[in-house]
Motif scaffolding. Structure first.
Motif, PDB file in Angstrom:
ATOM      1  N   ILE A  62       0.832  -1.205   0.000  1.00 33.62           N
ATOM      2  CA  ILE A  62       0.000   0.000   0.000  1.00 33.62           C
ATOM      3  C   ILE A  62       0.863   1.250   0.000  1.00 33.62           C
ATOM      4  O   ILE A  62       0.628   2.194  -0.771  1.00 33.62           O
ATOM      5  CB  ILE A  62      -0.955  -0.010   1.210  1.00 33.62           C
ATOM      6  CG1 ILE A  62      -2.051  -1.055   0.999  1.00 33.62           C
ATOM      7  CG2 ILE A  62      -1.573   1.368   1.426  1.00 33.62           C
ATOM      8  CD1 ILE A  62      -3.042  -1.173   2.141  1.00 33.62           C
ATOM      9  N   ARG A  74     -10.272   1.456  -5.321  1.00 36.54           N
ATOM     10  CA  ARG A  74      -9.733   0.630  -4.234  1.00 36.54           C
ATOM     11  C   ARG A  74     -10.216  -0.821  -4.362  1.00 36.54           C
ATOM     12  O   ARG A  74     -10.868  -1.360  -3.479  1.00 36.54           O
ATOM     13  CB  ARG A  74     -10.113   1.225  -2.876  1.00 36.54           C
ATOM     14  CG  ARG A  74      -9.402   2.532  -2.577  1.00 36.54           C
ATOM     15  CD  ARG A  74     -10.120   3.327  -1.489  1.00 36.54           C
ATOM     16  NE  ARG A  74     -10.122   2.635  -0.214  1.00 36.54           N
ATOM     17  CZ  ARG A  74      -9.167   2.723   0.726  1.00 36.54           C
ATOM     18  NH1 ARG A  74      -8.098   3.478   0.491  1.00 36.54           N
ATOM     19  NH2 ARG A  74      -9.275   2.089   1.869  1.00 36.54           N
ATOM     20  N   LEU A  76      -8.847  -4.768  -5.348  1.00 37.12           N
ATOM     21  CA  LEU A  76      -7.702  -5.660  -5.443  1.00 37.12           C
ATOM     22  C   LEU A  76      -8.111  -6.986  -6.059  1.00 37.12           C
ATOM     23  O   LEU A  76      -9.099  -7.589  -5.661  1.00 37.12           O
ATOM     24  CB  LEU A  76      -7.121  -5.919  -4.043  1.00 37.12           C
ATOM     25  CG  LEU A  76      -6.139  -7.105  -3.914  1.00 37.12           C
ATOM     26  CD1 LEU A  76      -4.825  -6.799  -4.625  1.00 37.12           C
ATOM     27  CD2 LEU A  76      -5.894  -7.448  -2.431  1.00 37.12           C
ATOM     28  N   PHE A  90      -5.869  -5.726   2.978  1.00 35.93           N
ATOM     29  CA  PHE A  90      -6.499  -4.728   2.117  1.00 35.93           C
ATOM     30  C   PHE A  90      -7.998  -4.614   2.435  1.00 35.93           C
ATOM     31  O   PHE A  90      -8.553  -3.515   2.463  1.00 35.93           O
ATOM     32  CB  PHE A  90      -6.297  -5.087   0.645  1.00 35.93           C
ATOM     33  CG  PHE A  90      -4.984  -4.636   0.092  1.00 35.93           C
ATOM     34  CD1 PHE A  90      -4.896  -3.505  -0.709  1.00 35.93           C
ATOM     35  CD2 PHE A  90      -3.811  -5.338   0.361  1.00 35.93           C
ATOM     36  CE1 PHE A  90      -3.687  -3.084  -1.223  1.00 35.93           C
ATOM     37  CE2 PHE A  90      -2.598  -4.925  -0.140  1.00 35.93           C
ATOM     38  CZ  PHE A  90      -2.534  -3.789  -0.939  1.00 35.93           C
ATOM     39  N   GLN A  93      -8.648  -2.509   5.223  1.00 36.96           N
ATOM     40  CA  GLN A  93      -8.411  -1.103   4.908  1.00 36.96           C
ATOM     41  C   GLN A  93      -9.524  -0.513   4.048  1.00 36.96           C
ATOM     42  O   GLN A  93      -9.432   0.625   3.591  1.00 36.96           O
ATOM     43  CB  GLN A  93      -7.073  -0.951   4.175  1.00 36.96           C
ATOM     44  CG  GLN A  93      -5.865  -1.425   4.966  1.00 36.96           C
ATOM     45  CD  GLN A  93      -5.690  -0.703   6.284  1.00 36.96           C
ATOM     46  OE1 GLN A  93      -5.711   0.523   6.333  1.00 36.96           O
ATOM     47  NE2 GLN A  93      -5.512  -1.468   7.361  1.00 36.96           N
ATOM     48  N   TRP A  95     -10.808  -1.934   1.125  1.00 35.97           N
ATOM     49  CA  TRP A  95     -10.754  -2.289  -0.286  1.00 35.97           C
ATOM     50  C   TRP A  95     -11.749  -3.409  -0.594  1.00 35.97           C
ATOM     51  O   TRP A  95     -12.037  -4.255   0.265  1.00 35.97           O
ATOM     52  CB  TRP A  95      -9.352  -2.769  -0.665  1.00 35.97           C
ATOM     53  CG  TRP A  95      -8.335  -1.671  -0.812  1.00 35.97           C
ATOM     54  CD1 TRP A  95      -7.976  -0.744   0.122  1.00 35.97           C
ATOM     55  CD2 TRP A  95      -7.525  -1.424  -1.960  1.00 35.97           C
ATOM     56  NE1 TRP A  95      -6.990   0.075  -0.362  1.00 35.97           N
ATOM     57  CE2 TRP A  95      -6.693  -0.320  -1.648  1.00 35.97           C
ATOM     58  CE3 TRP A  95      -7.414  -2.014  -3.208  1.00 35.97           C
ATOM     59  CZ2 TRP A  95      -5.768   0.196  -2.546  1.00 35.97           C
ATOM     60  CZ3 TRP A  95      -6.483  -1.504  -4.111  1.00 35.97           C
ATOM     61  CH2 TRP A  95      -5.680  -0.400  -3.780  1.00 35.97           C
TER      62      TRP A  95
END
Length: 293
Positions: A62, A74, A76, A90, A93, A95
Motif C-alpha cells: 500500500i 480501491r 484488489l 487490504f 483497509q 478495499w
C-alpha cells in the motif's frame, strides 16, 4: 533435481525448465498437492510475530503504490491468493477484494471470512473469462506465481491486455540464480537447492526480471528485495541448508527484523529494499509495474 528435467537460459536471461510439463500434468501435480487429505501445504497456526510479518507485506504494498497512484475504486485482484493474509489486510483497509487460486484450503484455514470473495480456478482460464472485469481493478497481485506457470510471458501478456492504464501489477518471486547465490555455491555453502521442478518452472533474478518486464511492455515503478536470509548460509554455525534444524531460527530472525524495520520507518524501509534489489541481495523480489503507453 529430477533427471527428467534440465534448465535452459531464455534469451531474456531467466532460466526455465525443459521440457515443460503439460497443463494436464501440472494440474494433476497440484491437485495431489493441495487436495490430498491430511496433507495441507499450509501451516496450522502462526505466531503473533508471523501474523504481523504477513501484514507488513501488504502494508509495504500500500505504501509503495501510494507513491505512484491515487486509487479511487480501491479494488484488489489477488491471483494466487494462498492463505489470504495479503487480501485480508487490504479488505480491512476498506478495499474490495477478489481472490483466485487452485485451492481454498489455506483460505478456509486462516481467513474463512473471505471465502465469498474467492474463486477456485486456473489463473489463465480465469483471465480469459474475466477480461472486462479485470479492467476495474486498481491493483493486481501476483504473489509467487510467475515461477510456477508453464509460460510466464503468456501470463504477463494476458494481464497487460486486461489491465487499465492506471492499474498497478505487483509481482513477487524468489530471487534465484542471483550473484549472491553464485557466491554461496562457489564457496560450497549450498547447492542449487532452489531448483524445484515441476513446482518451480522459471527462475528470475533482478536483471532477468527487469528484462522480462521491459520486453513485455511494462514500466517498472519499484523493485524491492526482502530480508537476505541466505546470508546465514555463509556461516557454518547458521547454515540452515546443511543443518535443517537451524531453518526455524533463521526464519524467525527474518520475521523479527522485517517487523522491526516496518515499525521503525516503513517509508525508509521501502528505500532500503529498493537499494537491496539494486544490490541483488534478498531472497524475494517484488516488482510494481504499470503498462507502458
Amino acid at each position: 533435481m529430477s533427471k527428467k528435467f534440465s534448465l535452459v537460459k531464455h534469451a531474456l536471461g531467466y532460466y526455465e525448465v525443459t521440457p515443460k510439463p503439460s497443463i494436464d500434468e501440472l494440474n494433476e501435480y497440484y491437485s495431489k498437492k493441495y487436495f490430498q487429505q491430511n496433507n495441507s501445504v499450509y501451516e496450522q497456526t502462526y505466531s503473533e510475530e508471523e501474523l504481523r510479518y504477513f501484514n507488513v507485506d501488504a502494508e509495504l504494498a500500500i505504501k509503495t503504490i501510494q507513491r505512484f497512484s491515487k486509487f479511487s475504486k480501491r479494488q484488489l485482484l489477488d491471483l494466487g491468493s494462498g492463505e489470504g493474509f495479503f487480501a485480508n489486510y487490504f479488505y480491512k483497509q476498506g478495499w474490495k477484494v477478489n481472490l483466485v487460486d487452485f485451492s481454498d484450503d489455506g483460505l478456509q484455514r486462516h481467513n474463512p471470512s473471505l471465502l465469498p470473495n474467492f474463486e477456485q480456478a486456473d489463473l489463465l482460464t480465469y483471465l480469459d473469462s474475466k477480461k472486462e472485469e479485470i479492467k476495474a481493478f486498481d491493483l493486481i497481485n501476483l504473489d509467487n506465481v510467475l515461477e510456477h506457470v508453464i509460460d510466464p510471458i503468456d501470463l504477463l501478456r494476458k494481464l497487460k491486455n486486461h489491465m487499465s492504464s492506471d492499474a498497478v501489477l505487483r509481482i513477487e518471486i524468489p530471487n534465484d540464480f542471483s550473484p549472491f547465490q553464485s557466491l554461496l555455491t562457489n564457496m560450497g555453502c549450498i547447492e542449487e537447492n532452489w531448483v524445484l521442478p515441476p513446482e518451480h518452472l522459471n527462475y528470475f533474478n533482478s536483471s532477468s526480471l527487469k528484462s522480462l518486464l521491459e520486453s513485455e511492455g511494462f514500466n517498472l515503478l519499484s523493485l524491492q528485495a526482502d530480508f537476505p536470509i541466505e546470508l546465514f548460509l555463509l556461516n557454518k554455525h547458521s547454515n540452515y541448508w546443511k543443518n535443517r534444524s537451524l531453518g526455524k531460527d533463521a526464519h524467525l530472525t527474518r520475521v523479527l527484523v522485517t517487523n522491526y524495520m516496518a515499525e521503525t520507518n516503513i517509508e525508509r524501509m521501502i528505500d532500503y529494499q529498493e537499494a537491496a534489489a539494486d544490490l541483488e541481495f534478498g531472497r524475494l523480489l517484488t516488482a510494481y509495474v504499470k503498462v507502458a503507453y
